[in-house]
Design an enzyme around this catalytic site. Structure first.
Site: not given
Length: 488
Positions: A258, A171
């Protein structure tokens, strides 16, 4: 319509309830069967009681069954939804705790980075077991909807090695779009049209239109910097927007894991994060939140059960993809969403075998991806770094190859920015030994890993991280909720 949906990991009580009520918002689906399965009889009993209460309160013919026998739940199922967290919070705590000893500070640790890679090692053998059962006992044309992280690795394994029709669902895109619509002053997120593409948790809003009007980088930067809340909570995302020219779907804290630039030095971490909520960068934030949520649910269960007596309100149907995909496949009412699938040319400048997240349309003929998308070069480069780690991680998990696992962790952007090869080798040994009960593919490698650990001279430290908060008690949570209610 009458068909069967199996939910694996249905003991994820709150999320299962959301999926259940979403699906029952489709009028044609009232006569279907939900088969719940989980390794925890306790959690299964709780969620079944809640769903039974919903069925009873809404006077529906919907059938709900629950069993710890996964094959029984999967038998004849047309759709299988996975919400599993292999190893639970016990293993997850090690995903955060052990890397901290080597200087690696994670906010979530469930996608890549050291924690996400080990999470994938625990999940992939189980995902392959799911796929075997799906092939053997589910409906011939069964579709596997994976909600479990690490999304790309799980979906990669299910498609490439499990040989099951699989789509990964998240989502993040919806939440990012809601933010953008808000800062631009839209009255509703529906006023915003967008193309968002990349890989899970590194998806990029490469085209934006508000009521048909194109939105450029400068306008978007100014809108975020002027927002009284997001300007503080999303500092790192705004910095990436300024440098890359496009906004990332992922939260401030998750995105920081990341990239090799924002969490590699403790004094830098506090500069980029915000401590108003776990998702904005707190050390081990999601672990703390998950622990508090579990404790809260266990204590307040009677209230959750009572709330299940309320009528289902279709106007409150969530933007989770699952119910909309099922509706499109079964009724031919077309749905546009963003899905995790094998690339196969959808994104021109990412590898063919990668699991990408990109726009697609669903109808009776299945999920039809919009092909020919080219990412901005910086976005593609950032995605490539993660894809290479994901590929090695999947292959290591399939083969039980601890040397390849260490190379995967070494090539993780944040790990590589913080740790030396010697530290990575020892850290992986330590994590594999600590989580051996969930890593059957590494059984033969465990004795040697223990032997290496007994002789290792690599120094570690006990470190809580740059921005750690303690798990709050039930009493503290109650007081906070009461204060918020009074203030609101």
């Amino acid at each position: 319509m009458s068909f069967k949906i199996a939910i694996i990991g249905a003991g994820s009580v709150g999320f299962t309830k959301k999926l259940f009520t979403d699906i029952l918002c489709v009028p044609e689906f009232k006569d279907i069967e939900f088969a719940l399965t989980d390794v925890s009889e306790h959690n299964l009993a709780m969620i079944k009681a809640i769903l039974d209460r919903i069925v009873e309160a809404n006077r529906l013919p919907t059938r709900v069954t629950a069993t710890t026998n996964r094959r029984v739940a999967l038998e004849g199922a047309r759709y299988i939804i996975s919400c599993v967290r292999v190893g639970g919070l016990e293993a997850y705590a090690d995903d955060i705790r052990i890397p901290l000893k080597y200087g690696i500070d994670q906010c979530v640790g469930d996608t890549i980075c050291a924690g996400g890679i080990l999470y994938g090692q625990r999940n992939i053998p189980v995902i392959l077991d799911f796929c075997r059962d799906i092939r053997e006992v589910a409906d011939t044309n069964a579709k596997f909807l994976n909600y479990a992280n690490p999304m790309a690795m799980n979906t990669w394994a299910a498609i490439e090695y499990g040989k099951v029709d699989t789509v990964g669902l998240c989502h993040g895109v919806q939440h990012g779009a809601e933010q953008i619509a808000e800062v631009l002053g839209a009255k509703s997120p529906k006023e915003l049209d967008y193309v968002c593409s990349g890989i899970n948790h590194q998806t990029w809003f490469i085209e934006l239109r508000l009521n048909g009007r194109p939105i450029g980088k400068d306008e978007l930067v100014a809108a975020f910097e002027a927002h009284p809340v997001y300007s503080k909570q999303e500092k790192l995302r705004i910095d990436v927007l300024k440098r890359f020219g496009v906004y990332s779907t992922e939260s401030n804290g998750h995105l920081s894991e990341y990239l090799p630039w924002y969490r590699k030095r403790p004094e830098e971490i506090t500069r980029w994060i915000d401590m108003s909520d776990w998702i904005h960068g707190e050390t081990g934030g999601y672990l703390r939140y998950s622990t508090e949520t579990r404790n809260w649910f266990e204590t307040e269960y009677p209230q959750f059960l009572e709330a299940a007596s309320k009528p289902i309100d279709p106007a409150k149907r969530s933007n989770e993809h699952a119910s909309h995909i099922l509706e499109a496949l079964e009724t031919n009412r077309v749905y546009r969403g963003h899905f995790n699938v094998k690339n196969n040319g959808v994104i021109t400048n990412l590898p063919q075998d990668a699991i990408i997240e990109s726009p697609g349309f669903v109808d009776r003929f299945g999920i039809n991806m919009a092909a020919g998308i080219t990412l901005p070069e910086a976005c593609a480069a950032t995605c490539m770094a993660s894809i290479n780690v994901q590929r090695m991680s999947v292959h290591a998990a399939i083969a039980g190859d601890i040397d390849l696992l260490k190379l995967a962790v070494l090539h993780d952007p944040l790990v590589g920015a913080v740790s030396t090869p010697e530290e990575v080798w020892q850290m992986v040994d330590e994590m594999v030994v600590a989580q051996a009960q969930w890593l059957p593919q590494y059984a033969d490698a465990i004795p040697a890993a223990k032997e290496r650990l007994s002789k290792s001279k690599v120094k570690t430290r006990e470190w809580a991280g740059a921005a750690r908060r303690s798990v709050r008690s039930i009493e503290e949570l109650r007081a906070e909720k009461a204060a918020l209610k009074q203030a609101g």
